[in-house]
Design an enzyme around this catalytic site. Structure first.
Site, PDB file in Angstrom:
ATOM      1  N   LYS A  64      32.328 -80.683  24.350  1.00  0.00           N
ATOM      2  CA  LYS A  64      31.450 -79.882  23.473  1.00  0.00           C
ATOM      3  C   LYS A  64      31.162 -80.629  22.169  1.00  0.00           C
ATOM      4  O   LYS A  64      31.928 -81.509  21.754  1.00  0.00           O
ATOM      5  CB  LYS A  64      32.058 -78.508  23.157  1.00  0.00           C
ATOM      6  CG  LYS A  64      33.385 -78.515  22.368  1.00  0.00           C
ATOM      7  CD  LYS A  64      33.240 -78.513  20.850  1.00  0.00           C
ATOM      8  CE  LYS A  64      34.579 -78.597  20.157  1.00  0.00           C
ATOM      9  NZ  LYS A  64      34.599 -79.073  18.806  1.00  0.00           N
ATOM     10  N   PRO A 112      36.463 -88.947  24.798  1.00  0.00           N
ATOM     11  CA  PRO A 112      37.430 -89.552  23.878  1.00  0.00           C
ATOM     12  C   PRO A 112      38.487 -88.529  23.434  1.00  0.00           C
ATOM     13  O   PRO A 112      38.187 -87.349  23.286  1.00  0.00           O
ATOM     14  CB  PRO A 112      36.565 -89.994  22.690  1.00  0.00           C
ATOM     15  CG  PRO A 112      35.180 -90.084  23.211  1.00  0.00           C
ATOM     16  CD  PRO A 112      35.077 -89.072  24.321  1.00  0.00           C
ATOM     17  N   ALA A 136      41.356 -86.804  20.919  1.00  0.00           N
ATOM     18  CA  ALA A 136      41.484 -86.480  19.482  1.00  0.00           C
ATOM     19  C   ALA A 136      40.199 -86.858  18.752  1.00  0.00           C
ATOM     20  O   ALA A 136      40.208 -87.601  17.771  1.00  0.00           O
ATOM     21  CB  ALA A 136      42.696 -87.166  18.871  1.00  0.00           C
ATOM     22  N   ALA A 137      39.116 -86.333  19.261  1.00  0.00           N
ATOM     23  CA  ALA A 137      37.794 -86.763  18.804  1.00  0.00           C
ATOM     24  C   ALA A 137      36.916 -85.624  18.298  1.00  0.00           C
ATOM     25  O   ALA A 137      35.784 -85.844  17.892  1.00  0.00           O
ATOM     26  CB  ALA A 137      37.080 -87.469  19.956  1.00  0.00           C
ATOM     27  N   GLY A 138      37.406 -84.379  18.369  1.00  0.00           N
ATOM     28  CA  GLY A 138      36.587 -83.241  17.961  1.00  0.00           C
ATOM     29  C   GLY A 138      35.637 -82.795  19.053  1.00  0.00           C
ATOM     30  O   GLY A 138      34.626 -82.145  18.803  1.00  0.00           O
ATOM     31  N   ALA A 179      36.929 -81.293  22.063  1.00  0.00           N
ATOM     32  CA  ALA A 179      37.664 -80.331  22.892  1.00  0.00           C
ATOM     33  C   ALA A 179      38.116 -80.896  24.239  1.00  0.00           C
ATOM     34  O   ALA A 179      38.144 -80.177  25.232  1.00  0.00           O
ATOM     35  CB  ALA A 179      36.847 -79.042  23.089  1.00  0.00           C
ATOM     36  N   GLY A 180      38.478 -82.171  24.249  1.00  0.00           N
ATOM     37  CA  GLY A 180      38.884 -82.827  25.498  1.00  0.00           C
ATOM     38  C   GLY A 180      40.025 -82.115  26.211  1.00  0.00           C
ATOM     39  O   GLY A 180      39.934 -81.833  27.411  1.00  0.00           O
ATOM     40  N   GLY A 181      41.085 -81.826  25.498  1.00  0.00           N
ATOM     41  CA  GLY A 181      42.238 -81.157  26.113  1.00  0.00           C
ATOM     42  C   GLY A 181      41.890 -79.733  26.535  1.00  0.00           C
ATOM     43  O   GLY A 181      42.263 -79.282  27.622  1.00  0.00           O
ATOM     44  N   ASP A 235      39.792 -72.896  21.536  1.00  0.00           N
ATOM     45  CA  ASP A 235      38.546 -73.414  22.132  1.00  0.00           C
ATOM     46  C   ASP A 235      38.476 -73.225  23.646  1.00  0.00           C
ATOM     47  O   ASP A 235      37.431 -73.453  24.254  1.00  0.00           O
ATOM     48  CB  ASP A 235      38.408 -74.925  21.859  1.00  0.00           C
ATOM     49  CG  ASP A 235      37.889 -75.229  20.464  1.00  0.00           C
ATOM     50  OD1 ASP A 235      37.452 -74.288  19.776  1.00  0.00           O
ATOM     51  OD2 ASP A 235      37.924 -76.408  20.071  1.00  0.00           O
TER      52      ASP A 235
HETATM   53  P1  ATP Z   1      39.333 -80.140  19.497  1.00  0.00           P
HETATM   54  O1  ATP Z   1      37.904 -80.561  19.437  1.00  0.00           O
HETATM   55  O2  ATP Z   1      39.563 -78.897  20.362  1.00  0.00           O
HETATM   56  O3  ATP Z   1      40.026 -80.096  18.173  1.00  0.00           O
HETATM   57  P2  ATP Z   1      40.031 -82.812  20.157  1.00  0.00           P
HETATM   58  O4  ATP Z   1      38.890 -83.350  20.961  1.00  0.00           O
HETATM   59  O5  ATP Z   1      40.014 -83.160  18.715  1.00  0.00           O
HETATM   60  O6  ATP Z   1      40.114 -81.261  20.350  1.00  0.00           O
HETATM   61  P3  ATP Z   1      41.888 -83.550  22.229  1.00  0.00           P
HETATM   62  O7  ATP Z   1      41.129 -84.647  22.906  1.00  0.00           O
HETATM   63  O8  ATP Z   1      41.985 -82.259  22.938  1.00  0.00           O
HETATM   64  O9  ATP Z   1      41.389 -83.333  20.738  1.00  0.00           O
HETATM   65  O10 ATP Z   1      43.343 -84.149  21.924  1.00  0.00           O
HETATM   66  C1  ATP Z   1      44.198 -83.616  20.923  1.00  0.00           C
HETATM   67  C2  ATP Z   1      45.648 -83.891  21.323  1.00  0.00           C
HETATM   68  O11 ATP Z   1      45.966 -83.124  22.476  1.00  0.00           O
HETATM   69  C3  ATP Z   1      45.930 -85.341  21.674  1.00  0.00           C
HETATM   70  O12 ATP Z   1      46.786 -85.881  20.707  1.00  0.00           O
HETATM   71  C4  ATP Z   1      46.554 -85.324  23.046  1.00  0.00           C
HETATM   72  O13 ATP Z   1      47.771 -86.019  23.096  1.00  0.00           O
HETATM   73  C5  ATP Z   1      46.809 -83.865  23.367  1.00  0.00           C
HETATM   74  N1  ATP Z   1      46.409 -83.501  24.756  1.00  0.00           N
HETATM   75  C6  ATP Z   1      47.069 -82.666  25.550  1.00  0.00           C
HETATM   76  N2  ATP Z   1      46.470 -82.540  26.727  1.00  0.00           N
HETATM   77  C7  ATP Z   1      45.356 -83.291  26.697  1.00  0.00           C
HETATM   78  C8  ATP Z   1      44.322 -83.571  27.638  1.00  0.00           C
HETATM   79  N3  ATP Z   1      44.295 -83.009  28.849  1.00  0.00           N
HETATM   80  N4  ATP Z   1      43.322 -84.374  27.237  1.00  0.00           N
HETATM   81  C9  ATP Z   1      43.326 -84.895  25.993  1.00  0.00           C
HETATM   82  N5  ATP Z   1      44.293 -84.694  25.087  1.00  0.00           N
HETATM   83  C10 ATP Z   1      45.313 -83.905  25.425  1.00  0.00           C
END
Ligand code: ATP
Length: 288
Positions: free
Chosen positions: A11, A95, A97-99, A101-103, A137
């Site tokens: 997203k 990517p 920890a990129a903002g 919502a990968g996890g 999210d």
């Molecule tokens: P958001 O946009 O919801 O804040 P994000 O894109 O910033 O999320 P993620 O990619 O979800 O961040 O990763 C944040 C942390 O979650 C990472 O440090 C990672 O170790 C942990 N994590 C746990 N499960 C997953 C997964 N399936 N994919 C990615 N990161 C994961």
């Protein structure tokens, strides 16, 4: 059904405002969420051996309960006393920890997949309730498309789809902790809030140019102060024909909306040559 393959979509936030903080520390938000055609591939299969086995192509990611997708499988398997096992394979492209919502999107895919594979019969509403226990999210990642997210992100209102325009995604070689960004956000009388209502009007009118010009993210200032490369990437993309460029979520990823695919490709090539960003993708808006 013994196995299932799903696309877990990333997203971006077309708008992100923070209006306050709850006593439990959760921030109150008004966000305009949008899925894009950038995804992790999530493959799931039933196994005779009980338990959850998760693998991923990113070696640094946890494969146990620290992985949100693992936890998603666990809550449903425990609740429904599923005695068989499950193999989950995640091919990550979003990517980390990129903002973006990968996890959360991997977790949403697993919830959806387990519900389908084991015929649990959970409705979208029932699935969303369980999704919220995993993260704010996750319910949106199940819903997908264009939506207004309020409360802590769980109050979702479906919005009309926006035009399916090209999008360039650019992540510099840094990772940002969402918790750190929220901790450093100052909300006082001087804080400039993005005009989410205005953006909603533009979306309802399907006016891409106006919508792009009214995008705003209250978290941008916090992250940019620490990582000025975000501003450099934004300016670079705007200078190469983007309708607008902005940080997504807590960053550091920047996304840029374009009117034409060719311009988006050229801008991405120029950005690659500049060395400002490590991960660059040319993709599109994904509508449901
Ligand atoms: P958001 O946009 O919801 O804040 P994000 O894109 O910033 O999320 P993620 O990619 O979800 O961040 O990763 C944040 C942390 O979650 C990472 O440090 C990672 O170790 C942990 N994590 C746990 N499960 C997953 C997964 N399936 N994919 C990615 N990161 C994961």
């Amino acid at each position: 059904m013994d196995e299932i393959r799903l696309k877990a979509l990333a997203k971006i936030n077309l708008g992100l405002d923070v209006t306050g903080c709850r006593p439990d520390g959760y921030h109150l938000v008004r966000m305009i969420m949008q899925t894009i055609h950038l995804f992790d591939s999530v493959q799931m299969a039933k196994t005779e051996k009980p338990g959850i086995c998760l693998t991923t192509n990113m070696r640094f990611l946890p494969t146990d309960e620290h992985n949100l997708a693992y936890r998603a499988a666990k809550i449903l398997m425990e609740e429904f006393h599923i005695s068989q096992g499950i193999q989950i394979d995640i091919k990550k492209c979003i990517p980390v920890a990129a903002g973006m919502a990968g996890g959360s999107t991997d977790a949403a895919a697993v919830l959806y997949g387990v519900n389908q594979m084991y015929g649990l019969g959970l409705s979208p509403k029932q699935l969303a309730k369980r999704a919220l226990t995993l993260g704010a999210d996750v319910p949106y990642c199940l819903m997908r498309g264009t939506a207004l997210a309020e409360g802590i992100g769980e109050k979702l209102t479906r919005l009309p789809s926006i035009p399916r325009c090209p999008v360039v995604i650019a992540k510099p070689g840094i990772s940002v902790s969402t918790a750190w960004v929220y901790q450093n956000l100052v909300l006082d009388r001087k804080t400039v809030h993005p005009d989410i209502d205005r953006l909603l009007k533009d979306i309802r009118r399907r006016n891409l140019k106006r919508m792009a010009s009214h995008m705003g993210n209250i978290l941008e200032d916090v992250t940019v102060k620490e990582y000025p490369v975000i501003t450099q990437i934004k300016e670079h993309l705007k200078g190469h024909g983007a309708l607008n460029a902005m940080m997504s979520g807590s960053g550091p990823t920047v996304f840029a909306l374009f009117g034409e695919r060719e311009k988006a490709k050229q801008a991405a090539d120029a950005l690659r040559a500049s060395g400002l960003a490590r991960h660059i993708f040319v993709t599109t808006i994904f509508n449901v």
